[in-house]
Design an enzyme around this catalytic site. Structure first.
Site, PDB file in Angstrom:
ATOM      1  N   SER A 178       0.045  -9.743  -0.909  1.00 40.15           N
ATOM      2  CA  SER A 178       0.488  -8.603  -1.632  1.00 40.15           C
ATOM      3  C   SER A 178      -0.157  -7.393  -1.090  1.00 40.15           C
ATOM      4  O   SER A 178      -1.235  -7.052  -1.786  1.00 40.15           O
ATOM      5  CB  SER A 178       0.659  -8.854  -3.046  1.00 40.15           C
ATOM      6  N   ARG A 218     -14.020  -7.520  -7.189  1.00 41.22           N
ATOM      7  CA  ARG A 218     -13.907  -7.578  -8.714  1.00 41.22           C
ATOM      8  C   ARG A 218     -12.585  -8.635  -9.077  1.00 41.22           C
ATOM      9  O   ARG A 218     -11.783  -8.586  -8.309  1.00 41.22           O
ATOM     10  CB  ARG A 218     -13.783  -6.053  -9.366  1.00 41.22           C
ATOM     11  N   ASP A 275     -11.060  -0.727 -10.150  1.00 36.50           N
ATOM     12  CA  ASP A 275     -11.574  -1.423  -9.039  1.00 36.50           C
ATOM     13  C   ASP A 275     -12.765  -0.960  -8.580  1.00 36.50           C
ATOM     14  O   ASP A 275     -13.619  -1.451  -8.374  1.00 36.50           O
ATOM     15  CB  ASP A 275     -10.541  -1.788  -7.808  1.00 36.50           C
ATOM     16  N   HIS A 301      -2.698  -3.355 -15.043  1.00 37.21           N
ATOM     17  CA  HIS A 301      -1.846  -2.304 -14.825  1.00 37.21           C
ATOM     18  C   HIS A 301      -2.031  -1.048 -15.996  1.00 37.21           C
ATOM     19  O   HIS A 301      -1.134  -0.566 -16.268  1.00 37.21           O
ATOM     20  CB  HIS A 301      -0.280  -2.630 -14.533  1.00 37.21           C
ATOM     21  N   GLY A 326      -5.604  -8.509   0.237  1.00 42.49           N
ATOM     22  CA  GLY A 326      -4.319  -8.657  -0.445  1.00 42.49           C
ATOM     23  C   GLY A 326      -4.303  -9.851  -1.495  1.00 42.49           C
ATOM     24  O   GLY A 326      -3.408 -10.292  -1.751  1.00 42.49           O
ATOM     25  N   LYS A 365      -0.717  -3.668  -1.113  1.00 47.26           N
ATOM     26  CA  LYS A 365      -0.366  -2.409  -2.039  1.00 47.26           C
ATOM     27  C   LYS A 365       0.030  -1.471  -0.988  1.00 47.26           C
ATOM     28  O   LYS A 365       0.953  -0.698  -1.192  1.00 47.26           O
ATOM     29  CB  LYS A 365      -1.543  -1.989  -2.818  1.00 47.26           C
ATOM     30  N   SER A 412     -10.082  -5.918  -2.236  1.00 48.27           N
ATOM     31  CA  SER A 412     -11.010  -5.780  -0.820  1.00 48.27           C
ATOM     32  C   SER A 412     -10.878  -4.445  -0.452  1.00 48.27           C
ATOM     33  O   SER A 412     -11.878  -3.866   0.349  1.00 48.27           O
ATOM     34  CB  SER A 412     -10.035  -6.723   0.295  1.00 48.27           C
TER      35      SER A 412
END
Length: 500
Positions: A246, A50, A200, A57, A151, A248, A156
């Site tokens: 990045s 998406r 997500d 956040h 990432g 998580k 994903s």
């Protein structure tokens, strides 16, 4: 009412672009499955990534967001094997080696301290069985093909977990609703130590072709399709990946989970400041979020009011912004752990337990509660106004929507501090080339950016990004690597089964 996951027989009902290439991809997946397992797959479960257009956040604060499903997706070809063994493999076997588990045993064991690709499969598997209260799964064979960059901020991990859920429930004869699956998937990522808010997974499961989703989480999950306004030229979207990864799971203690904890503590302090901390709605809930605090503070105040829903949102959020300044303004440099605990009336140990730090560890000397609260409330205000413009367009809607996206990026960079130089650079290049609005999408700290652009400038803006960013920072990219990192997209279909 939420419905079951749909099943399709034709890829043209799933994809609007590059259907021939997708057909070849599915054919390769089916052939590879048969080669790996000696039998044909019975079905393919598909769950897309998406892109969040605006509202970063704030899902874990309980506030609404505005994502859309996209074409890049995770595919899982599967068939029951009549044993107790769950065998999983990946088309990229060199990077993701095959694994095998007991369908009623070690498939439920997840070590969140180990960064292992199969843990996300286990999350989806365990999430389903935890929901139904059983551990008697049937064995099956799986071959996965993931096209959502890991990432990259396009979810994903959510696509992987959601596709797994679809495969698990199909093999085991279950038929959970889309909203149930979305909620289960959101909770399931906690098994790998990620405190997910639910956007997500909801976008992946419930996405609709041609529409974004206005997703609300409190008091209950609700996804409302919202079409973008008609403009001349039409609006289009470009996704550009910084290629700064990045993850998580790896960075959570100082990035994603830290922001979650800061907003959770902020909600506790704000409830105390507003004098509502001891009300059952605030006291008997875990976690307490900014949305719950806001709703409880205004409970009963709008009875008989003639204000419409949007104006109510705007008035409430504006008030919360001012109250946040009063509640947290004495600590503009941030709070120490001891100061946070004192503000709530707890010990530091009690506060750590309250925000589940043992499960979601964080590291910080100062917790930036004021800035996190200001972002959460102002970003929600932008989401509400974005939807309002889409549903009641007037004037220069492209500029109005773009301005909100640009303001969101400013807040993510300066207030929530989840951007990075590469994201900022992509946004600057795209805006100079003609983008109406450009911002990071996903958790940030790398990953992807999203750009709302005039349809007739898509290629010009892609060219500017290719020449001014990718050619300079990543000159060795192949044509395919570049097309995976930089592409146009449209609101896509959510999760589904392909019948074989």
């Amino acid at each position: 009412m939420s419905s079951s996951v749909p099943a399709v027989t034709d890829l043209s009902s799933v994809y609007t672009l590059n259907i021939d290439a997708q057909s070849e991809r599915y054919a390769r997946l089916k052939a590879s499955f048969e080669k790996s397992y000696g039998a044909k797959a019975e079905f393919i479960a598909r769950a897309p990534g998406r892109v969040n257009i605006i509202g970063e956040h704030i899902d874990y604060c309980g506030f609404p967001v505005f994502p859309m499903a996209i074409a890049p997706d995770t595919l899982i070809a599967a068939r029951a094997n009549g044993t107790d063994r769950v065998r999983i493999a990946n088309v990229d076997s060199a990077k993701y080696p095959s694994r095998e588990f007991s369908a009623s045993g070690d498939v439920f064991d997840i070590d969140s301290s180990v960064h292992e690709w199969s843990n996300y499969f286990k999350c989806g598997y365990r999430g389903i069985f935890d929901h139904i209260g059983r551990k008697d799964g049937k064995g099956f064979d799986v071959l996965l093909d993931g096209a959502v960059p890991a990432g990259g901020g396009l979810s994903s991990s959510a696509a992987f977990v959601c596709a797994t859920e679809l495969a698990v429930q199909r093999v085991n004869g279950l038929d959970l609703t889309q909203s149930q699956l979305a909620s289960i998937a959101a909770h399931a990522e906690c098994y790998v130590g990620v405190n997910s808010g639910g956007m997500d997974q909801t976008a992946s499961i419930m996405g609709q072709q041609g529409s974004a989703l206005f997703i609300e989480f409190h008091p209950k999950l609700r996804a409302t399709p919202v079409k973008f306004p008609e403009t001349n030229p039409p609006l289009a979207f470009i996704i550009a990946n910084t290629l700064v990864v990045s993850d998580k799971h790896v960075t959570a203690p100082v990035c994603y989970n830290l922001r979650v904890v800061e907003t959770r503590v902020g909600a506790l302090i704000l409830a105390k400041h507003l004098g509502i901390a001891d009300r059952p709605a605030c006291k008997n809930v875990d976690p307490l979020t900014f949305k719950i605090v806001m709703d409880e503070y205004f409970a009963g105040q709008d009875a008989g009011s003639a204000k419409d829903e949007v104006q109510t949102w705007i008035d409430r959020l504006s008030t919360m912004i001012e109250e946040s300044k009063k509640a947290f303004g004495a600590h503009p440099e941030g709070y120490t752990r001891e100061q946070m605990a004192a503000a709530i009336g707890m010990t530091s140990t009690e506060l750590s337990a309250k925000v589940h730090e043992q499960k979601f560890p964080v590291r910080a000397e100062r917790f930036q509660i004021l800035n996190r609260a200001l972002h959460a409330f102002s970003e929600t205000l932008r989401v509400v106004r974005f939807r309002q413009i889409c549903e009641h367009p007037s004037g220069d809607v492209a500029k109005a929507l773009g301005d909100l996206m640009n303001q969101s990026q400013d807040s993510c960079r300066d207030v929530f501090e989840c951007s990075c130089p590469e994201l900022d650079e992509l946004c600057t290049i795209a805006r100079k080339a003609g983008s109406f609005g450009s911002r990071l999408t996903g958790a940030g700290w790398g990953g992807c950016s999203v750009h709302m652009v005039p349809a007739d400038k898509v290629e010009d803006i892609k060219k500017a990004l290719a020449e001014q960013y990718y050619a300079k920072k990543h000159p060795g990219l192949s044509e395919k690597q570049l097309s995976d990192a930089l592409f146009a997209t449209a609101p896509g279909r959510g999760a589904c089964y392909l019948e074989l």
